[in-house]
Motif scaffolding. Structure first.
Motif, PDB file in Angstrom:
ATOM      1  N   VAL B 139       0.827  -1.216   0.000  1.00 54.81           N
ATOM      2  CA  VAL B 139       0.000   0.000   0.000  1.00 54.81           C
ATOM      3  C   VAL B 139       0.856   1.258   0.000  1.00 54.81           C
ATOM      4  O   VAL B 139       0.409   2.310  -0.442  1.00 54.81           O
ATOM      5  CB  VAL B 139      -1.059   0.066   1.140  1.00 54.81           C
TER       6      VAL B 139
ATOM      7  N   VAL C 134      -8.679   1.958  -1.291  1.00 50.82           N
ATOM      8  CA  VAL C 134      -7.295   1.498  -1.158  1.00 50.82           C
ATOM      9  C   VAL C 134      -7.002   0.420  -2.205  1.00 50.82           C
ATOM     10  O   VAL C 134      -5.982   0.476  -2.896  1.00 50.82           O
ATOM     11  CB  VAL C 134      -7.016   0.978   0.273  1.00 50.82           C
ATOM     12  N   ASP C 137      -6.634   2.001  -5.655  1.00 50.39           N
ATOM     13  CA  ASP C 137      -5.378   2.716  -5.870  1.00 50.39           C
ATOM     14  C   ASP C 137      -4.183   1.775  -5.901  1.00 50.39           C
ATOM     15  O   ASP C 137      -3.247   1.979  -6.677  1.00 50.39           O
ATOM     16  CB  ASP C 137      -5.200   3.778  -4.780  1.00 50.39           C
ATOM     17  N   PRO C 144      -2.388   5.101  -2.102  1.00 48.35           N
ATOM     18  CA  PRO C 144      -3.816   5.338  -1.873  1.00 48.35           C
ATOM     19  C   PRO C 144      -4.133   6.765  -1.411  1.00 48.35           C
ATOM     20  O   PRO C 144      -3.386   7.361  -0.639  1.00 48.35           O
ATOM     21  CB  PRO C 144      -4.158   4.336  -0.760  1.00 48.35           C
ATOM     22  N   LEU C 146      -6.122   7.592   0.669  1.00 52.95           N
ATOM     23  CA  LEU C 146      -6.164   7.545   2.135  1.00 52.95           C
ATOM     24  C   LEU C 146      -4.924   8.154   2.767  1.00 52.95           C
ATOM     25  O   LEU C 146      -4.987   8.736   3.850  1.00 52.95           O
ATOM     26  CB  LEU C 146      -6.281   6.065   2.554  1.00 52.95           C
TER      27      LEU C 146
END
Lengths: 212, 212, 212
Positions: B139, C134, C137, C144, C146
């Motif tokens: 991520v 998330v 992305d 992300p 976020l």
């Protein structure tokens, strides 16, 4: 029982094909041999694990250690024979196509045999088929092959999953039918790679420049 | 009950170590404090959540709110003490190594105590150990630490999971044994970082140039 | 039954909003129309699927094929109307905010109604709200939304999930309450985008230069 065995054989071959694609990518990225084993395992088993989690069953791979043989084999083959593997045209894509062809079948059949409705079954077959490749590409930090607009990737798998649902509902699903579907999916994928067949973009190209 | 408590303590420390690695990475990437909390939570709880989903149980973290204390603590510590944390050599990697050492143990033990076979248990321990770090790196859009070929990452965790299976099967798994395994895994990881120990690449380097 | 219907309607609208954000991103990345459908589906259904896996139930989307209508609609709308969609200011972010506002509500309510404790329910609501974005992305290979420190993303969703827990516990959760919470979350997100509201970084900026 025979159907079970055939399902397992197809699943193991599909796992092997995706595992080869993962190990070849690992070699390209200069990962080490254990990184190769991980990326091969993720590519080979990831799609089926996602499917089984959604189905609410313990993933096949954790019930049957046989599933870990293909990734080990793939990592060893790539380690010892990468030079030969490279002689084939675009080996990563070809192995990936083989996995795609088998997993759209085994994934759909597993969902149908656990009583999912036809739509959900076809979608779970598709998820099985594309899931491992998406996980492989995401952890290797590249945009998944699935989203490459220059050839057909999901379309053959969607067709394959839909065909399996139809054949199953008609009561004529079996080894011969599975082989035919696999040949259609694999053939369509490879031919689309060769000729650059593609479908329209998400939106007409001239409108896609703004950022946010 | 004592084993349960010790398992919980190890799990919370492992969560804290991985959460620190996530929060430190968030600080490096200039995420905000809530982004830090999220990345720490994902790194700290991600591996255990994947393990529990595969085991078919509600993830520990969602049964016991205690599991969210370590990520909150880590985000606050990194916020207030990042300067001090940075004084240590390579803090992200050291905290990551601590989490790896504890989670390969607690993950394997949880799988064994839920009746999984030894091979699946060792693999689930390994998944617990490497899962949070892989999610953290994916991520944060970087190639996971797991795939760095310049030192040993998975090998110590594989060794630790295998040791736990052996000790458990021999009936001599306990707090002392767990501490020894953790020390071996952590030590091997840190020493491999220090000396640059590594294993062979996925394929001989001279063959890895072609793209597709 | 009425509550069920309202929950479903909110869920389908949330799915549509996130699916639009995914399809718009696909158009920006020049994916093809099927890639757009996949990214929209992942953005729209991903958060709910993660929530349902953690809750141990078959994901709603695989029980009710209606859930696949919004992504199909979104892919078609982006294909035919991308030019018009682009006239709005920052359309991807606005649709994403709409999904965020609805999913923090429906996710929290689903967890509460399945008997999860308040803390876990709020966290599952938050997971539902941020999960799809998330995943969208991450597979599109970008950090992300976020984690963007320039505006508030998770904070509105955390507030919304907490509000739902409070309203539910007080026995006054209903359609009107849900609408108010959605308006607060959406409003706070959009206003923070407009004015660049943000919270402190994970660590003071001057300490974040070292690498490892």
């Amino acid at each position: 029982m025979a159907g079970m065995t055939i399902g397992l054989v197809l699943d193991l071959f599909g796992t092997f094909f995706f595992a080869m694609s993962g190990c070849i990518l690992a070699a390209r990225r200069k990962f080490d041999i254990i990184g190769s084993l991980f990326l091969g395992t993720l590519a080979g088993l990831g799609g089926g694990i996602i499917r089984d989690l959604i189905l609410g069953t313990v993933p096949s791979a954790f019930n049957n250690p046989l599933y870990f043989v293909p990734p080990v084999l793939a990592a060893l083959l790539v380690f010892f024979l990468f030079h030969s593997v490279q002689r084939f045209q675009r080996p990563l894509l070809i192995f990936d196509a083989g996995g795609l062809a088998l997993f759209c079948i085994t994934g759909t059949v597993k969902a149908l045999s656990l009583g999912m409705n036809p739509v959900a079954s076809a979608l779970l077959g598709l998820t099985t088929a594309v899931g491992g490749g998406v996980l492989r590409d995401v952890v290797a930090n590249r945009v998944p092959q699935l989203f490459n607009p220059d050839d057909l990737y999901a379309v053959p798998a969607m067709l394959g999953s839909a065909l399996v649902v139809v054949l199953w509902s008609a009561g004529i699903y079996g080894t011969a039918a599975a082989m035919c579907v696999a040949a259609v999916v694999f053939g369509l994928r490879v031919v689309s790679l060769h000729y650059g067949w593609h479908i329209p973009h998400a939106a007409p190209a001239r409108y896609t420049d703004r950022n946010d």
